[in-house]
Write a protein that holds these residues in place. Sequence first.
Motif, short mmCIF file in Angstrom:
data_model
loop_
_atom_site.label_atom_id
_atom_site.label_comp_id
_atom_site.label_asym_id
_atom_site.label_seq_id
_atom_site.Cartn_x
_atom_site.Cartn_y
_atom_site.Cartn_z
N SER A 6 0.83 -1.21 0.00
CA SER A 6 0.00 0.00 0.00
C SER A 6 0.86 1.25 0.00
O SER A 6 0.41 2.33 -0.43
N THR A 7 2.11 1.16 0.47
CA THR A 7 3.00 2.31 0.47
C THR A 7 3.57 2.62 -0.92
O THR A 7 4.02 3.73 -1.17
N SER A 8 3.55 1.65 -1.81
CA SER A 8 4.00 1.86 -3.20
C SER A 8 3.07 1.08 -4.12
O SER A 8 3.46 0.07 -4.71
#
Length: 411
Positions: free
Chosen positions: A306-308
């Motif tokens: 979810s961060t990338s």
Amino acid sequence: MSPKLTFLLCLGLSVGLRTSGQAGIYRKPSLSALPSPVVTSGGFVTLQCISWQGFDRFILTKEGEHRPSWTLDSQRRHNGQFQALFPVGPVTPSYRWTFRCCGCYRYIHQQCSEPSDPVELLVPGVSGKPSLLSQQGSIMTFGRNLTLQCLSDVGYDRFALSKEGGHNLPQRLSERPQTGRSQADFLLGRVSLSHGGRYRCYGGHKFSSKWSTPSDPLDILVAGVLPDTPSLSVQPGPTVAVGENMTLLCQTRSQRDILFLSKEGTMVSPLRLRSKYQAQQYQAQFSMSPVTSAHGGTYRCYSSFSTSPYELSHPSDALELVVSGPSGDPTSPPTWPNLTSGVQGLKPYQNVLIGISVAFVLLLFLFVLLLIRHRQQGKCRTSDATVKNTQPEEGVELHPQCGQLTGGSQP
């Protein structure tokens, strides 16, 4: 050196012989807008002029009739580059905000670089938003050529493409503005990790500073960045009948919190779900119910963080989903129900519709009967008033419901 002369040197417009001290002998710096060249009306932005050349100062020039310019001393960055940060604003859609910059040496006579490429600030407006799409789909692999197409029913003269977190705003002239429809292709080259992200496009007119409402966002995802390869399965099986329920299960043993499901041959964005850790795997269930013929096709799934979210794993093996018709034949066309066999084979909602239709016809028929009876009773009351205290003549019969004459014969 006067500001006017410095400005002319920055633009490479000085006169005289081309000597080593003349303008434009140094490579042009780079100009970008921070945090983005897309600015809301009344907003502020910072223009960054940056170069590897050790200039003492940078000059920022606004294109237009009067060409105002601003000069700032350079600052050295930790990586060895030299820059100047120019605050700009408030920005309004009433004017065009196009800038260039150049670098100069303070103590060396007439030593300035070539001007940078222009940067235009964009203030979104309210005119009809264009559409943005990728003919290759939203999931790309390394090395493929990526082309984004911006198109509109409005006859725009030009289009601009923005990327979230990006500092540049490439523009293209419209290819067919005269037909009422307009479009422009943005050739972004071979896909690399930097191509992943969220894009929007805008439409504008050649001699206007106003731009359209932004298009709906388009996410470009780059596959093959993460090393794992998920698996994809389907329940109850790869062949499912229209109207049934179906679940696609994507699983990976690697710790990933996002799983994507894509369908080949469509420009629809892939489905995205958060994963759950179960049975020593990270998995997500993509439910599709009730199934229609449009669900047939080839599916793959991917994992991500979810961060990338624009960096995906390798694709799962392809899963071919076959949707069968009412008779179980995948290619059988829809047929009318067999009237001699009742309503067998119809879907529950079809049975309900038939029942409601029959009930409505019966109620309508009863309403008509009641209306006819009511009118007859009204006529009877009128007849009673005219034949009161009279007896029917011999050979004349009265209607059994009222004293209405129905016929008779002469004796």
